[in-house]
Motif scaffolding. Sequence first.
Motif, short mmCIF file in Angstrom:
data_model
loop_
_atom_site.label_atom_id
_atom_site.label_comp_id
_atom_site.label_asym_id
_atom_site.label_seq_id
_atom_site.Cartn_x
_atom_site.Cartn_y
_atom_site.Cartn_z
N ALA A 77 0.83 -1.21 0.00
CA ALA A 77 0.00 0.00 0.00
C ALA A 77 0.87 1.26 0.00
CB ALA A 77 -0.93 -0.01 1.22
N ALA A 78 1.96 1.23 0.77
CA ALA A 78 2.87 2.38 0.81
C ALA A 78 3.52 2.61 -0.55
CB ALA A 78 3.94 2.17 1.88
N TRP A 125 -1.89 5.53 1.68
CA TRP A 125 -1.50 5.61 3.09
C TRP A 125 -2.59 5.15 4.04
CZ3 TRP A 125 3.39 5.66 3.35
CH2 TRP A 125 4.15 6.30 2.35
N GLN A 126 -3.84 5.35 3.69
CA GLN A 126 -4.92 4.90 4.58
C GLN A 126 -4.92 3.38 4.71
OE1 GLN A 126 -6.60 6.70 6.58
NE2 GLN A 126 -5.93 8.68 5.78
N LEU A 179 -1.12 -1.62 9.35
CA LEU A 179 -0.17 -1.49 10.46
C LEU A 179 -0.89 -1.44 11.81
CD1 LEU A 179 2.29 1.09 8.87
CD2 LEU A 179 2.79 -1.30 9.41
N GLU A 180 -2.05 -0.79 11.84
CA GLU A 180 -2.83 -0.77 13.08
C GLU A 180 -3.29 -2.17 13.44
OE1 GLU A 180 -4.73 3.76 13.08
OE2 GLU A 180 -5.87 2.09 12.21
N ALA A 221 3.57 6.82 8.10
CA ALA A 221 2.32 6.69 7.35
C ALA A 221 1.31 7.75 7.77
CB ALA A 221 1.75 5.29 7.55
N TYR A 222 1.20 7.97 9.07
CA TYR A 222 0.28 9.01 9.56
C TYR A 222 0.69 10.38 9.00
CZ TYR A 222 -2.08 6.12 13.13
OH TYR A 222 -2.83 5.18 13.78
N TYR A 223 1.98 10.65 8.99
CA TYR A 223 2.45 11.94 8.47
C TYR A 223 2.08 12.10 7.00
CZ TYR A 223 5.42 15.70 6.88
OH TYR A 223 5.86 16.86 6.30
#
Length: 287
Positions: free
Chosen positions: A42-43, A48-49, A55-56, A78-80
């Motif tokens: 995905a990255a 990113w979502q 990852l969560e 990823a959050y950034y």
Amino acid sequence: MTRLILILLTITLLAGCASNKDNANRLDNAEAASLYEAADRAADRNDWQTAISELESLQAQYPFGLYATQAQLDIIHAYYQAGEVASTVAAAERFRRINPRHDAVPYSWYMQGLALEEKNRGPVKDWVGVDATLRDPVPRRQAFDAYTTLVEDFPDSDYTDMARRRLDDLYESGGRFQLSVARFYADRQAWVAAARRAITVIEAFEDTPSVEPAMDLLIEAYQALELNDLAEGVMAARNRQPTADDRDVPETPALYEEETTEVPPAPTSEGPSGGSGGLGSPTGGGL
């Protein structure tokens, strides 16, 4: 004879339990690897979502597995990238709380600073030309604190030089903010308040481009208040300032000239790939 049989049965049972435990661990590791690889894919496509979701899930289901620490690092990045400032800061703080002595602690401070800097930015604001330095100064002050912690506590870190450059820019932006407030008061003929803010720029943001216009404004404020002696004193000091040609004016950092930000990939932890490669590898791309 009976005792021997009991011993053999006990050994057999223990071996069976150990085998079952090993099989369960291998299964857990395989499932964690699957989630991690999904986040990596995905990255790679800048989704990113989805990367965050994977990852969560990995952290929730396998908080102590081989991929746990790396997932904690990757999700900061990823959050950034997803523009989730509060989550970036929370993830950075969580990483330090869980891993206070980890080599990647400086990275978490740097990413926290970047996220806080971005709080006043956005595609719409950038498109219409809104100067982020004229908005809420609190996130920038918090970013300044994060970078300062990094520079002071980790002077030999790979991220320290980048943090110093960000501190220099934040210092200049702080001067621009105070100057904008001084002009706000001057436009409304609140000359005492304008003078106080101009003095703040001159004293607290020395050697920034905001000092000369602050001195001009201070002269104007003193003249409006009929404090002519003070105005003449500032004028004399103003004339003693080196000209723009003589002054050693620092160049704008390249990252601002290009309107980009130095966003390092998440460093690798000692984990699934022995400290090399992985989703956050500096050479491996991904998160």
